[in-house]
Design an enzyme around this catalytic site. Sequence first.
Site, mmCIF file in Angstrom:
data_model
loop_
_atom_site.group_PDB
_atom_site.id
_atom_site.type_symbol
_atom_site.label_atom_id
_atom_site.label_comp_id
_atom_site.label_asym_id
_atom_site.label_seq_id
_atom_site.Cartn_x
_atom_site.Cartn_y
_atom_site.Cartn_z
ATOM 1 N N THR A 195 0.835 -1.211 0.000
ATOM 2 C CA THR A 195 0.000 0.000 0.000
ATOM 3 C C THR A 195 0.868 1.259 0.000
ATOM 4 O OG1 THR A 195 -1.510 1.277 1.394
ATOM 5 C CG2 THR A 195 -0.123 -0.302 2.528
ATOM 6 N N ASP A 196 0.299 2.350 -0.500
ATOM 7 C CA ASP A 196 1.015 3.631 -0.454
ATOM 8 C C ASP A 196 1.183 4.128 0.984
ATOM 9 O OD1 ASP A 196 -1.632 4.353 0.052
ATOM 10 O OD2 ASP A 196 -1.767 5.849 -1.544
ATOM 11 N N GLU A 197 0.403 3.534 1.908
ATOM 12 C CA GLU A 197 0.479 4.016 3.298
ATOM 13 C C GLU A 197 1.839 3.754 3.937
ATOM 14 O OE1 GLU A 197 -2.836 3.440 5.869
ATOM 15 O OE2 GLU A 197 -4.283 3.581 4.241
ATOM 16 N N TYR A 222 -1.556 -0.399 11.248
ATOM 17 C CA TYR A 222 -1.795 -1.058 9.952
ATOM 18 C C TYR A 222 -0.629 -0.806 8.998
ATOM 19 C CZ TYR A 222 -3.321 -1.434 5.097
ATOM 20 O OH TYR A 222 -3.367 -1.723 3.754
ATOM 21 N N LYS A 248 2.207 -3.405 7.326
ATOM 22 C CA LYS A 248 2.407 -3.598 5.881
ATOM 23 C C LYS A 248 3.857 -3.274 5.506
ATOM 24 C CE LYS A 248 -0.319 -4.470 3.091
ATOM 25 N NZ LYS A 248 -0.752 -5.804 2.562
HETATM 26 P P1 NAD Z 1 -10.181 -6.726 2.688
HETATM 27 O O1 NAD Z 1 -10.120 -6.442 4.138
HETATM 28 O O2 NAD Z 1 -11.419 -6.374 1.920
HETATM 29 O O3 NAD Z 1 -9.922 -8.284 2.425
HETATM 30 C C1 NAD Z 1 -8.931 -9.007 3.093
HETATM 31 C C2 NAD Z 1 -9.176 -10.497 2.854
HETATM 32 O O4 NAD Z 1 -8.110 -11.226 3.497
HETATM 33 C C3 NAD Z 1 -10.480 -11.015 3.456
HETATM 34 O O5 NAD Z 1 -11.132 -11.875 2.549
HETATM 35 C C4 NAD Z 1 -10.035 -11.788 4.701
HETATM 36 O O6 NAD Z 1 -10.898 -12.858 5.029
HETATM 37 C C5 NAD Z 1 -8.668 -12.276 4.251
HETATM 38 N N1 NAD Z 1 -7.782 -12.571 5.399
HETATM 39 C C6 NAD Z 1 -7.532 -11.774 6.468
HETATM 40 N N2 NAD Z 1 -6.682 -12.395 7.312
HETATM 41 C C7 NAD Z 1 -6.356 -13.581 6.738
HETATM 42 C C8 NAD Z 1 -5.502 -14.651 7.105
HETATM 43 N N3 NAD Z 1 -4.810 -14.634 8.258
HETATM 44 N N4 NAD Z 1 -5.390 -15.707 6.276
HETATM 45 C C9 NAD Z 1 -6.085 -15.756 5.112
HETATM 46 N N5 NAD Z 1 -6.921 -14.777 4.724
HETATM 47 C C10 NAD Z 1 -7.050 -13.693 5.521
HETATM 48 O O7 NAD Z 1 -8.909 -6.005 2.066
HETATM 49 P P2 NAD Z 1 -8.700 -5.317 0.644
HETATM 50 O O8 NAD Z 1 -9.141 -3.919 0.711
HETATM 51 O O9 NAD Z 1 -9.230 -6.209 -0.403
HETATM 52 O O10 NAD Z 1 -7.114 -5.301 0.561
HETATM 53 C C11 NAD Z 1 -6.394 -6.386 -0.008
HETATM 54 C C12 NAD Z 1 -4.907 -6.083 0.062
HETATM 55 O O11 NAD Z 1 -4.620 -4.896 -0.652
HETATM 56 C C13 NAD Z 1 -4.385 -5.863 1.478
HETATM 57 O O12 NAD Z 1 -3.126 -6.474 1.579
HETATM 58 C C14 NAD Z 1 -4.272 -4.352 1.595
HETATM 59 O O13 NAD Z 1 -3.257 -4.003 2.494
HETATM 60 C C15 NAD Z 1 -3.918 -3.979 0.166
HETATM 61 N N6 NAD Z 1 -4.335 -2.624 -0.267
HETATM 62 C C16 NAD Z 1 -5.635 -2.217 -0.135
HETATM 63 C C17 NAD Z 1 -6.015 -0.976 -0.630
HETATM 64 C C18 NAD Z 1 -7.444 -0.498 -0.537
HETATM 65 O O14 NAD Z 1 -7.722 0.658 -0.893
HETATM 66 N N7 NAD Z 1 -8.404 -1.300 -0.101
HETATM 67 C C19 NAD Z 1 -5.064 -0.134 -1.232
HETATM 68 C C20 NAD Z 1 -3.745 -0.587 -1.335
HETATM 69 C C21 NAD Z 1 -3.406 -1.826 -0.863
HETATM 70 O O1 TDX Z 2 -16.162 7.001 8.482
HETATM 71 C C1 TDX Z 2 -15.149 7.443 7.922
HETATM 72 N N1 TDX Z 2 -14.969 8.800 7.852
HETATM 73 C C2 TDX Z 2 -13.862 9.377 7.281
HETATM 74 O O2 TDX Z 2 -13.759 10.599 7.246
HETATM 75 C C3 TDX Z 2 -14.124 6.590 7.355
HETATM 76 C C4 TDX Z 2 -14.268 5.105 7.416
HETATM 77 C C5 TDX Z 2 -13.015 7.182 6.795
HETATM 78 N N2 TDX Z 2 -12.875 8.535 6.769
HETATM 79 C C6 TDX Z 2 -11.647 9.116 6.149
HETATM 80 C C7 TDX Z 2 -10.351 8.571 6.668
HETATM 81 C C8 TDX Z 2 -9.460 8.646 5.450
HETATM 82 O O3 TDX Z 2 -8.871 9.928 5.358
HETATM 83 O O4 TDX Z 2 -11.699 8.765 4.772
HETATM 84 C C9 TDX Z 2 -10.397 8.451 4.269
HETATM 85 C C10 TDX Z 2 -10.400 7.036 3.722
HETATM 86 O O5 TDX Z 2 -10.553 6.158 4.817
HETATM 87 P P1 TDX Z 2 -10.572 4.567 4.654
HETATM 88 O O6 TDX Z 2 -11.634 4.195 3.663
HETATM 89 O O7 TDX Z 2 -10.610 3.972 6.004
HETATM 90 O O8 TDX Z 2 -9.187 4.294 3.905
HETATM 91 P P2 TDX Z 2 -7.651 4.652 4.294
HETATM 92 O O9 TDX Z 2 -7.492 4.827 5.737
HETATM 93 O O10 TDX Z 2 -7.222 5.763 3.397
HETATM 94 O O11 TDX Z 2 -6.942 3.272 3.875
HETATM 95 C C11 TDX Z 2 -7.306 2.598 2.642
HETATM 96 O O12 TDX Z 2 -6.378 2.863 1.625
HETATM 97 C C12 TDX Z 2 -5.095 2.274 1.734
HETATM 98 C C13 TDX Z 2 -7.424 1.089 2.846
HETATM 99 O O13 TDX Z 2 -8.374 0.825 3.881
HETATM 100 C C14 TDX Z 2 -6.095 0.468 3.148
HETATM 101 O O14 TDX Z 2 -6.216 -0.942 3.270
HETATM 102 C C15 TDX Z 2 -5.159 0.799 2.024
HETATM 103 O O15 TDX Z 2 -3.881 0.317 2.288
#
Ligand code: NAD
Ligand code: TDX
Length: 340
Positions: free
Chosen positions: A126-128, A154, A158
């Site tokens: 992730t970019d985080e 988190y 990562k």
């Molecule tokens: P998500 O939370 O929607 O899904 C995570 C999945 O992993 C779920 O199906 C969960 O059951 C499974 N899981 C969790 N713990 C596990 C374990 N111990 N063993 C096997 N499976 C397990 O997450 P997402 O948003 O789909 O993110 C997927 C990946 O992408 C993550 O690694 C996250 O860090 C990365 N990522 C997410 C975003 C975003 O915006 N959502 C952006 C950049 C990177």
């Molecule tokens: O209720 C809310 N109110 C609010 O203002 C929630 C849930 C979020 N926010 C803000 C927090 C953040 O600035 O919105 C922005 C986005 O929040 P999230 O959806 O929780 O995402 P973020 O924290 O940016 O992280 C996401 O992007 C990077 C994913 O959850 C991560 O898994 C990924 O790595």
Amino acid sequence: MKRIIVTGGAGFIGSNFIFYMRQAHPEDRLICLDKLTYAGNLSTLAPVMGDGNFRFCKTDICDREAVYRIFEEEKPDIVVNFAAESHVDRSIENPSIFLETNIIGTSVLMDACRKYGIERYHQVSTDEVYGDLPLDRPDLFFTEETPIHTSSPYSSSKASADLLVLAYHRTYGLPVSISRCSNNYGPYHFPEKLIPLMIINALHDEPLPVYGAGLNVRDWLYVEDHCKAIDLVIRNGRVGEVYNIGGHNEMQNIEIVRLICDRLHKPESLITHVTDRKGHDLRYAIDPSKIHRELGWLPETKFADGIEKTIDWYLKHEDWWQPIVTGEYRNYYERMYGNR
Ligand code: NAD
Ligand code: TDX
């Protein structure tokens, strides 16, 4: 034909990746390992469950024995690790499961790759991991050389995993790659995250809880564009390299929430400013020039179209999200937002 293990495939991005790969490479065998935590949803994968080239294993990536058994049976060519605890707010509440899944789980998967041999281990990061950028310097972007500088449990978990992945490459010669993407949005996004949470609350005429002033900036990418980028990296990306993924689509949280109100014809008076997230990152912004230059990747979905498709998907798929928001999620919501 490749045999590909996809971990976390019952979650948001992993499931979209499985659907994308089924279309793009129908000859590949996909083996999904997922623990089915609160964020994993087996019903999401119903469309591929009966497919002979697809196998689902309810498996915790930290369970070494179970992981090794699957490697032994399937002899994968590629592993793409999406499995993670992914929600920043939950990591602030309780970091320990983040350390287990995101760090230990990654090491177990890579140990299996060392033991059984692999063409490529790909870590979805992730970019985080780069921390945040100031709001008043729009000229700054995260490049692959930006130092790791994390803010939340988190992002620290990562980043730890990323460092381990690079160490396994240097120490054991494991053929790894890492991608670091900005915020995704699209279908099957778990309702705890900003965009689906605001859509679902707005549909119920419930308050829209914006953290602080809502001026924090995120760089939004349609999930399918992320999936295409990962597909390119695992096939053509260089071993040992990190690739940033993002589409230069920065928006303030408050702009996103207003846009959702507008599209759903809901009053902005639903917007409620609540106590800010602890350690809240100010701005994420990716410089994606490396993946464009080396692999020719460019995002294809414009935000205006992607958000339209996403809102439309949530309107049509209440059967997917209704069971989630009426279950255990209610306790989470109460804990997180009740006294905010
Ligand atoms: P998500 O939370 O929607 O899904 C995570 C999945 O992993 C779920 O199906 C969960 O059951 C499974 N899981 C969790 N713990 C596990 C374990 N111990 N063993 C096997 N499976 C397990 O997450 P997402 O948003 O789909 O993110 C997927 C990946 O992408 C993550 O690694 C996250 O860090 C990365 N990522 C997410 C975003 C975003 O915006 N959502 C952006 C950049 C990177
Ligand atoms: O209720 C809310 N109110 C609010 O203002 C929630 C849930 C979020 N926010 C803000 C927090 C953040 O600035 O919105 C922005 C986005 O929040 P999230 O959806 O929780 O995402 P973020 O924290 O940016 O992280 C996401 O992007 C990077 C994913 O959850 C991560 O898994 C990924 O790595």
